[in-house]
Design a protein around this motif. Structure first.
Motif, PDB file in Angstrom:
ATOM      1  N   UNK A  16       1.053  -1.241  -0.377  1.00 35.35           N
ATOM      2  CA  UNK A  16      -0.524   0.085  -0.053  1.00 35.35           C
ATOM      3  C   UNK A  16       0.896   0.985  -0.167  1.00 35.35           C
ATOM      4  N   UNK A  17       0.570   2.112   0.987  1.00 36.62           N
ATOM      5  CA  UNK A  17       1.843   3.125   1.288  1.00 36.62           C
ATOM      6  C   UNK A  17       2.201   3.141   2.372  1.00 36.62           C
ATOM      7  N   UNK A  18       3.806   2.760   1.952  1.00 37.78           N
ATOM      8  CA  UNK A  18       4.484   2.115   3.704  1.00 37.78           C
ATOM      9  C   UNK A  18       4.703   2.849   4.857  1.00 37.78           C
ATOM     10  N   UNK A  19       4.612   2.599   5.904  1.00 39.18           N
ATOM     11  CA  UNK A  19       4.360   3.809   6.861  1.00 39.18           C
ATOM     12  C   UNK A  19       3.194   4.708   7.075  1.00 39.18           C
ATOM     13  N   UNK A  20       2.258   4.021   6.531  1.00 37.14           N
ATOM     14  CA  UNK A  20       0.786   4.896   6.502  1.00 37.14           C
ATOM     15  C   UNK A  20      -0.118   3.804   7.235  1.00 37.14           C
ATOM     16  N   UNK A  21       0.364   2.022   7.593  1.00 41.46           N
ATOM     17  CA  UNK A  21      -0.649   2.144   7.843  1.00 41.46           C
ATOM     18  C   UNK A  21      -1.443   2.007   8.927  1.00 41.46           C
ATOM     19  N   UNK A  22      -0.896   2.719   9.537  1.00 38.76           N
ATOM     20  CA  UNK A  22      -2.448   3.405  10.354  1.00 38.76           C
ATOM     21  C   UNK A  22      -3.218   4.154  10.622  1.00 38.76           C
ATOM     22  N   UNK A  23      -3.440   4.956   9.115  1.00 38.90           N
ATOM     23  CA  UNK A  23      -4.722   5.880   8.216  1.00 38.90           C
ATOM     24  C   UNK A  23      -5.267   4.981   6.835  1.00 38.90           C
ATOM     25  N   UNK A  24      -4.630   3.933   7.330  1.00 43.65           N
ATOM     26  CA  UNK A  24      -5.288   2.833   5.871  1.00 43.65           C
ATOM     27  C   UNK A  24      -6.670   3.359   6.056  1.00 43.65           C
ATOM     28  N   UNK A  25      -7.159   3.046   6.998  1.00 45.76           N
ATOM     29  CA  UNK A  25      -8.601   2.702   6.653  1.00 45.76           C
ATOM     30  C   UNK A  25      -9.186   4.268   6.026  1.00 45.76           C
ATOM     31  N   UNK A  26      -8.311   5.396   6.717  1.00 48.85           N
ATOM     32  CA  UNK A  26      -8.988   6.669   6.244  1.00 48.85           C
ATOM     33  C   UNK A  26      -8.351   7.438   4.354  1.00 48.85           C
ATOM     34  N   UNK A  27      -7.499   6.192   3.984  1.00 46.77           N
ATOM     35  CA  UNK A  27      -7.208   6.172   2.885  1.00 46.77           C
ATOM     36  C   UNK A  27      -7.821   5.028   1.973  1.00 46.77           C
ATOM     37  N   UNK A  28      -8.721   4.647   2.478  1.00 48.24           N
ATOM     38  CA  UNK A  28      -9.498   3.862   1.965  1.00 48.24           C
ATOM     39  C   UNK A  28     -10.559   4.854   1.022  1.00 48.24           C
ATOM     40  N   UNK A  29     -11.459   4.792   2.150  1.00 48.77           N
ATOM     41  CA  UNK A  29     -12.440   6.157   1.468  1.00 48.77           C
ATOM     42  C   UNK A  29     -12.394   6.474   0.618  1.00 48.77           C
ATOM     43  N   UNK A 270      10.473   6.895  -3.679  1.00 47.58           N
ATOM     44  CA  UNK A 270       9.114   5.074  -3.733  1.00 47.58           C
ATOM     45  C   UNK A 270       7.924   5.641  -3.845  1.00 47.58           C
ATOM     46  N   UNK A 271       7.604   6.347  -2.942  1.00 52.27           N
ATOM     47  CA  UNK A 271       6.396   7.416  -3.206  1.00 52.27           C
ATOM     48  C   UNK A 271       6.007   7.593  -4.094  1.00 52.27           C
ATOM     49  N   UNK A 272       6.998   8.381  -5.113  1.00 56.11           N
ATOM     50  CA  UNK A 272       6.606   9.221  -5.870  1.00 56.11           C
ATOM     51  C   UNK A 272       6.080   7.743  -7.043  1.00 56.11           C
ATOM     52  N   UNK A 273       6.812   6.771  -7.297  1.00 61.31           N
ATOM     53  CA  UNK A 273       6.030   5.178  -7.409  1.00 61.31           C
ATOM     54  C   UNK A 273       5.095   4.924  -7.323  1.00 61.31           C
ATOM     55  N   UNK A 274       4.780   5.095  -6.136  1.00 60.97           N
ATOM     56  CA  UNK A 274       3.617   4.128  -5.565  1.00 60.97           C
ATOM     57  C   UNK A 274       2.265   5.203  -5.744  1.00 60.97           C
ATOM     58  N   UNK A 275       2.944   6.730  -5.649  1.00 58.08           N
ATOM     59  CA  UNK A 275       1.991   7.298  -6.286  1.00 58.08           C
ATOM     60  C   UNK A 275       1.351   7.894  -7.941  1.00 58.08           C
TER      61      UNK A 275
END
Length: 309
Positions: A16-29, A270-275
């Motif tokens: 997913x987005x590494x390091x942001x696991x605790x806000x995954x639910x928010x990202x899913x919205x 790496x974040x650029x590639x993910x986004x």
């Protein structure tokens, strides 16, 4: 590597987005919203074009091809992307991964070809308006659509087989939340020269060639438009191309960006590639229906009528 080491892990792990696991639910919205809007938007466009005979003209037929392709892209990526953010399920079996990779690549190539057909459609409409209907007849449009599909499927067809023959013995962590050929092949513990060359060949012969031909058709469109004497006429002709230009930019910029990053990726964050990976798969299906319904009076009027009833 002895035979015992063959395919140590029978799964890949998506990221997913590494390091942001605790806000995954928010990202899913926002992700869920984007999917809902994409699927609704493209379905509404298909429904309206199908049910209104007045919209059965070349431009809208190509637009419905684009909508079908976008629906396919959305549907083929939803399970893995939302799986990560909603259920934290990162595993994907090799076969599921190869199937997804086939659909993503073939649909991207089809979308590229449809965008090229749409550029051709705009060129004919502006360059030869009197013969427009006689050049782009329904049978001819159907043939163009068939060629788009066949080329996309034929070029992507070898990909799952090319990656299936490898042994995978690394920690198979992919850097996107879905499977791409250029990513999966790097996980192999075998010689990937053939895949690398073939991957480069198909990108050049689809995205590369199509974007060049689209550019060329716009050079010809501009040449035609600039020879029109009246200023209003000139602007009116160009305004029929705006939504197509938007669709082209929204599709090709992330594709080309991703290809560059995958080839020469060491120096990019790496974040650029993910986004970029998300932009590439989520934005075109989301934006195309919006851009076209905002820009096309006929389509907009019909959409409003459907919802106001």
């Amino acid at each position: 590597l002895g035979p015992a080491h063959h395919n140590i892990s029978a799964v890949f792990f998506l990221t997913g987005i590494p390091g942001q696991e605790d806000v995954y639910l928010w990202i899913s919205i926002p992700l869920c919203l984007m999917y809902v809007i994409s699927i609704l938007g493209n379905s509404v466009i298909l429904f309206i074009i199908k049910t209104n005979p007045s919209l059965h003209e070349p431009m809208y037929i190509f637009l419905s091809m684009l909508a079908v392709t976008d629906l396919g892209l959305s549907i083929s990526t939803i399970p893995t992307i939302l799986g990560i953010y909603l259920f934290n399920s990162r595993e994907i079996s090799l076969d599921a991964c190869f199937a997804q990779l086939f659909f993503i690549h073939s649909l991207s190539f089809i979308e590229s070809a449809v965008l090229l057909s749409m550029a051709f459609d705009r060129f004919i409409a502006i360059h030869d308006p009197l013969r427009y209907a006689s050049i782009l007849t329904p049978p001819r449009i159907a043939k163009m659509g068939l060629v788009c599909v066949l080329r996309g499927v034929a070029l992507a067809f070898p990909l799952p087989f090319l990656v299936k023959r490898f042994q995978y013995c690394r920690a198979n962590v992919l850097s996107h939340s879905y499977c791409l050929h250029q990513e999966v092949m790097k996980m192999a513990c075998s010689d990937i020269t053939v895949n690398s060359i073939y991957g480069f060949f198909i990108i050049v012969s689809t995205v590369g060639l199509d974007s060049l031909l689209i550019l060329l058709s716009y050079v010809m469109i501009l040449k035609t438009v600039l020879s029109i004497t009246s200023h209003e006429e000139c602007l009116r002709s160009l305004s029929t191309c705006i939504s197509h230009v938007c669709a082209v930019l929204v599709f090709y910029m992330p594709v080309i960006g991703l290809s560059v990053i995958h080839r020469f990726g060491k120096s990019f964050p790496p974040l650029l590639q993910i986004l970029l990976g998300y932009v590439y798969l989520l934005v075109p299906p989301l934006m195309n229906p919006i851009v076209y319904s905002v820009k096309s009076k006929h389509l907009r009027a019909r959409i409003i009528r459907v919802f106001v009833k």
